[in-house]
Write an enzyme that holds these catalytic residues in place. Structure first.
Site, PDB file in Angstrom:
ATOM      1  N   LYS A  33       0.839  -1.200   0.000  1.00  0.00           N
ATOM      2  CA  LYS A  33       0.000   0.000   0.000  1.00  0.00           C
ATOM      3  C   LYS A  33       0.875   1.251   0.000  1.00  0.00           C
ATOM      4  CE  LYS A  33      -0.362  -0.172   5.043  1.00  0.00           C
ATOM      5  NZ  LYS A  33      -1.178  -0.640   6.182  1.00  0.00           N
ATOM      6  N   ARG A 128     -10.989   0.122  13.907  1.00  0.00           N
ATOM      7  CA  ARG A 128     -10.585   0.943  12.770  1.00  0.00           C
ATOM      8  C   ARG A 128     -11.383   0.498  11.554  1.00  0.00           C
ATOM      9  NH1 ARG A 128      -4.422   1.250  10.510  1.00  0.00           N
ATOM     10  NH2 ARG A 128      -4.980  -0.835   9.836  1.00  0.00           N
ATOM     11  N   TYR A 242      16.796  30.421   7.939  1.00  0.00           N
ATOM     12  CA  TYR A 242      15.633  31.231   8.325  1.00  0.00           C
ATOM     13  C   TYR A 242      15.563  31.418   9.839  1.00  0.00           C
ATOM     14  CZ  TYR A 242      13.422  30.806   3.699  1.00  0.00           C
ATOM     15  OH  TYR A 242      13.116  30.892   2.373  1.00  0.00           O
ATOM     16  N   MET A 290      12.621  24.502   2.406  1.00  0.00           N
ATOM     17  CA  MET A 290      11.875  23.654   1.469  1.00  0.00           C
ATOM     18  C   MET A 290      12.813  22.781   0.631  1.00  0.00           C
ATOM     19  SD  MET A 290       9.193  24.754  -1.514  1.00  0.00           S
ATOM     20  CE  MET A 290       8.145  25.706  -0.441  1.00  0.00           C
TER      21      MET A 290
HETATM   22  C1  LIG Z   1      -0.490  -1.670   6.872  1.00  0.00           C
HETATM   23  C2  LIG Z   1      -1.147  -2.949   7.205  1.00  0.00           C
HETATM   24  C3  LIG Z   1      -0.396  -4.131   7.261  1.00  0.00           C
HETATM   25  C4  LIG Z   1       1.120  -4.143   7.219  1.00  0.00           C
HETATM   26  O1  LIG Z   1       1.575  -3.659   8.473  1.00  0.00           O
HETATM   27  P1  LIG Z   1       3.119  -3.551   8.851  1.00  0.00           P
HETATM   28  O2  LIG Z   1       3.111  -3.112  10.266  1.00  0.00           O
HETATM   29  O3  LIG Z   1       3.692  -2.522   7.944  1.00  0.00           O
HETATM   30  O4  LIG Z   1       3.729  -4.885   8.641  1.00  0.00           O
HETATM   31  C5  LIG Z   1      -1.084  -5.318   7.409  1.00  0.00           C
HETATM   32  N1  LIG Z   1      -2.443  -5.338   7.550  1.00  0.00           N
HETATM   33  C6  LIG Z   1      -3.180  -4.206   7.552  1.00  0.00           C
HETATM   34  C7  LIG Z   1      -4.644  -4.294   7.723  1.00  0.00           C
HETATM   35  C8  LIG Z   1      -2.564  -2.974   7.394  1.00  0.00           C
HETATM   36  O5  LIG Z   1      -3.285  -1.861   7.403  1.00  0.00           O
END
Ligand SMILES: *Cc1c(COP(=O)(O)O)cnc(C)c1O
Length: 345
Positions: A33, A128, A242, A290
């Protein structure tokens, strides 16, 4: 050239996957992701598929489309966000399996894409995403009759092995799923390290693949080299950057390097962070701009053309400490202005 170079070691990502896969008897998937935690989901997914990964996870359908284009048919690509309104064409065309989070999503899915693969996400306590126990009991028989590709949940405190929440969520997940014949998954990187009770049929590591904690034995994956644009002498009383926030007390040398908060080098890490000029650790001085950062290179004998922010001397997690954050945020903040170099396995 003033462009910083981010080097991503695909061989190290594959080695980290192999190491995590060796810890558990079931399937080990890969979470890609957020553009594979900022490192490039097409390249990372391709390398991992060549290594033997069969199941990939993304957060949103749009991310899944990119991974599908990179992998072609074959791999299973799952979407944590489930089946959102408007996703049906993407899920269908890219053959993505949404992890259904609610009864509403289940209805949307069977109506828009009857017979299309899906999984089920359960809430075992994190509050969640996922169906809560009552929702799941109402839907369970119907959902299971449609043969979900996976039934999964997620741990809230897996990076703290002693935390009571782990055992609580394990028991909750068991109560919700014991006896079903669909494959089950509870653990990401942290849960993989908690041991076999937490592994079920599939683990879903993300951060451990990319060299981050809690996988302490991970091979480092990223290095970031930043060009030095200019070096100047400063006298006592002269300020840098800055707001005049840093003032020289003794005569010294300041290098101005070519990266800044627009590249994900978050401003808040300024007061505590360092870069490495060869084998010399150099303090960041003044405010991070920046596109530019000042570095105290007074102790450097022979000034190199570039300095290291991430790499052999400084891990993603030690930089995260300086910024008061976690490795995940450092990685996913890495900017789009870097030249990205991939080391192939
Ligand atoms: C991001 C995520 C993972 C991976 O988690 P890590 O801590 O990066 O290994 C697995 N399952 C779900 C539902 C996630 O949101």
């Amino acid at each position: 050239m003033a462009q910083s170079v981010l080097t991503i070691d695909l061989g190290a990502i594959c080695a980290n996957w192999r190491a995590l896969a060796a810890m558990n008897a079931g399937e080990t998937a890969a979470v890609v992701k957020a553009n594979a935690y900022g490192l490039g989901s097409a390249k990372v997914a391709k390398a991992l598929a060549d290594e033997g990964v069969r199941t990939f996870f993304v957060a949103q359908a749009e991310e899944g489309v990119i991974v599908r284009e990179a992998l072609g048919a074959g791999a299973t690509i799952c979407v944590f966000g489930g089946h959102m309104d408007g996703d049906a064409p993407l899920l269908r065309d890219a053959n993505l399996a949404p992890m259904i989070n609610s009864i509403d999503q289940m209805l949307r899915h069977v109506e828009a894409l009857p017979g299309h693969p899906f999984g089920v996400q359960l809430d075992s306590g994190m509050n969640r995403l996922g169906m809560e126990p009552a929702e799941w009991s109402a839907l369970r028989d119907i959902a299971l009759s449609q043969k979900p590709v996976l039934v999964m949940s997620h741990l809230a405190c897996a990076d703290e092995p002693g935390h009571g929440m782990n055992e609580f969520q394990l028991q909750t997940f068991r109560q919700m799923t014991d006896g079903i014949d669909a494959p089950r998954s509870l653990s990401a990187t942290g849960g993989t390290l908690l041991g076999p009770d937490y592994h079920f049929d599939m683990t879903r590591p993300g951060i451990g693949l990319y060299g981050g904690l809690p996988f302490v034995d991970a091979r480092p994956v990223v290095s970031l080299e930043i060009p030095v644009i200019q070096v100047r002498d400063v006298n006592p009383g002269e300020s840098v950057g800055y707001g005049n926030s840093w003032v020289a007390r003794v005569p010294g040398k300041i290098a101005t390097i070519s990266a800044g908060y627009a590249d994900g080098i978050i401003r808040a890490m300024g007061p505590k962070a360092h870069v490495w000029a060869g084998e010399t650790r150099c303090k960041i001085v003044g405010r991070i701009s920046m596109d530019l950062i000042g570095v105290d290179v007074s102790a450097v004998k022979e000034m190199p053309d570039t300095v290291e922010l991430l790499g052999r001397h400084q891990s993603v997690d030690s930089l995260a400490d300086a910024a008061g954050t976690i490795g995940y945020e450092i990685l996913t903040s890495l900017g789009s202005r870097y030249a990205r170099t991939y080391l192939t396995p």
